[in-house]
Design an enzyme around this catalytic site. Structure first.
Site, short mmCIF file in Angstrom:
data_model
loop_
_atom_site.label_atom_id
_atom_site.label_comp_id
_atom_site.label_asym_id
_atom_site.label_seq_id
_atom_site.Cartn_x
_atom_site.Cartn_y
_atom_site.Cartn_z
N ASP A 14 -5.43 52.20 13.47
CA ASP A 14 -5.27 51.98 15.02
C ASP A 14 -4.94 53.07 15.91
OD1 ASP A 14 -2.60 52.63 13.88
OD2 ASP A 14 -1.87 50.63 13.94
N GLU A 67 0.34 42.06 15.36
CA GLU A 67 1.58 41.66 15.94
C GLU A 67 1.53 40.11 15.31
OE1 GLU A 67 3.45 43.77 16.69
OE2 GLU A 67 3.05 45.05 18.42
N HIS A 97 4.56 43.57 11.28
CA HIS A 97 2.92 43.83 11.73
C HIS A 97 2.60 44.74 10.61
CE1 HIS A 97 4.27 47.33 14.65
NE2 HIS A 97 4.04 47.73 13.38
N ASN A 123 9.13 44.24 13.08
CA ASN A 123 8.55 42.97 13.27
C ASN A 123 7.55 42.15 12.34
OD1 ASN A 123 5.99 43.68 14.07
ND2 ASN A 123 6.12 43.12 15.97
C1 GLP Z 1 3.31 51.59 13.93
C2 GLP Z 1 1.93 51.80 13.25
C3 GLP Z 1 1.93 51.12 11.82
C4 GLP Z 1 3.02 51.17 11.04
C5 GLP Z 1 4.48 50.95 11.83
C6 GLP Z 1 5.71 51.24 11.17
O1 GLP Z 1 3.22 50.45 14.73
N1 GLP Z 1 1.00 51.38 13.92
O2 GLP Z 1 0.81 51.29 11.12
O3 GLP Z 1 3.32 50.82 9.83
O4 GLP Z 1 4.44 51.48 13.26
O5 GLP Z 1 6.21 52.54 11.93
P1 GLP Z 1 7.35 53.54 11.09
O6 GLP Z 1 6.68 54.03 9.89
O7 GLP Z 1 7.56 54.39 12.17
O8 GLP Z 1 8.47 52.65 10.82
#
Ligand code: GLP
Length: 270
Positions: free
Chosen positions: A96, A170, A165, A163
């Protein structure tokens, strides 16, 4: 056995790793490994990836951003620098990118990948969805085409959002969703506020691979660290699949490895 019943025992204890035994997870073709630390977990995942890289002339990798994969990228870079591991057969596709951020923006996922991975290894190519575009639908269709032309994703790395995702899919994202523009949840924007220096600076939308796009990867490895991810991971693996919790769709993929530290996966050992 009902999916919401947690019945997990120890299958194997190999050195410091515990592989959890559960009918539910077995049926789903899903393994859950809990390590004492994220560094140890990342070394184990790096071992798997390195074997894949050595076995093939070309490997199409799906790559993730966020804090979760950082120790993994550190381990891969270490293997490049200290052990001479070559990534020349690797073509990467990121999950993304934030809408409106140019590649040079310090918080763009492009910058993140340059800093933590591509700038330090010799990968053949690394692709991300664009942050700046004229037409979102067209940009997304082009990204899907690029993935298809590369032969599809062999090995996909994932984190999980607070959440539930995966990528930026989402809650509400369908199992067959494809790469598309998505409005970010308030919860996701709040989680990102610290790195952006305040909520007002966090983009409101992103381009993300769809759940369906992610599930086409032949192998998926999801990492989760810390107590903050414990409950959502538990729900994603053991409640019924639902678009309200997109990570739950991993249950029907058939080739998923979940790797956690004690904070995120300790519940599986009790
Ligand atoms: C973002 C990314 C996801 C990732 C998520 C979790 O939203 N787009 O791919 O898994 O964050 O973030 P973190 O690894 O910082 O907890």
């Amino acid at each position: 056995m009902a999916k919401n019943v947690l019945e997990i025992g120890y299958r194997e204890i190999i050195l410091s790793k515990v592989i959890c035994d559960s009918e539910v997870l077995d049926e789903a073709g899903l393994t859950l490994e809990v390590y004492p630390s994220r560094e140890e977990a990342c070394r184990a995942v790096a071992d798997e990836l390195v074997a894949e890289i050595r076995d093939r002339r070309e490997l199409v990798l799906g790559l993730a951003t966020g804090s979760t994969p950082l120790p993994f990228y550190r381990e891969l870079v270490r293997r490049r620098q200290e052990e001479g591991l070559s990534f020349q057969g690797v073509v990467g596709f990121n999950l993304d990118e934030y809408e409106g951020l140019s590649p040079e923006h310090p918080e763009s996922y492009y910058s993140f990948m340059q800093k933590h991975f591509y700038g330090q290894v010799d990968a053949r190519a690394g692709h991300l969805p664009p942050g700046i575009y004229q037409n979102a639908a067209q940009a997304c269709a082009e990204y899907e085409t690029k993935i298809r032309e590369a032969g599809g994703i062999d090995w996909q790395l994932l984190g999980i959002g607070g959440n539930g995702h995966i990528a930026f899919n989402e809650p509400g994202s369908a199992r067959d969703s494809r790469t598309r523009r998505i409005e970010l949840d308030e919860r996701t924007r709040l989680d990102a506020a610290r790195t952006f220096g305040g909520l007002a600076h966090v983009p409101r939308a992103a381009l993300t691979m769809g759940v369906g796009t992610v599930l086409e990867a032949r192998r998926i490895v999801l990492m989760a660290w810390g107590e903050g991810k414990s409950e959502i991971l538990h729900r994603a693996l053991l409640e019924r699949e639902t678009a309200d919790l997109p990570a739950s769709f991993l249950q029907s993929h058939g080739n998923v490895r979940i790797v956690t530290d004690m904070g995120a996966g300790g519940w599986a050992l009790s």
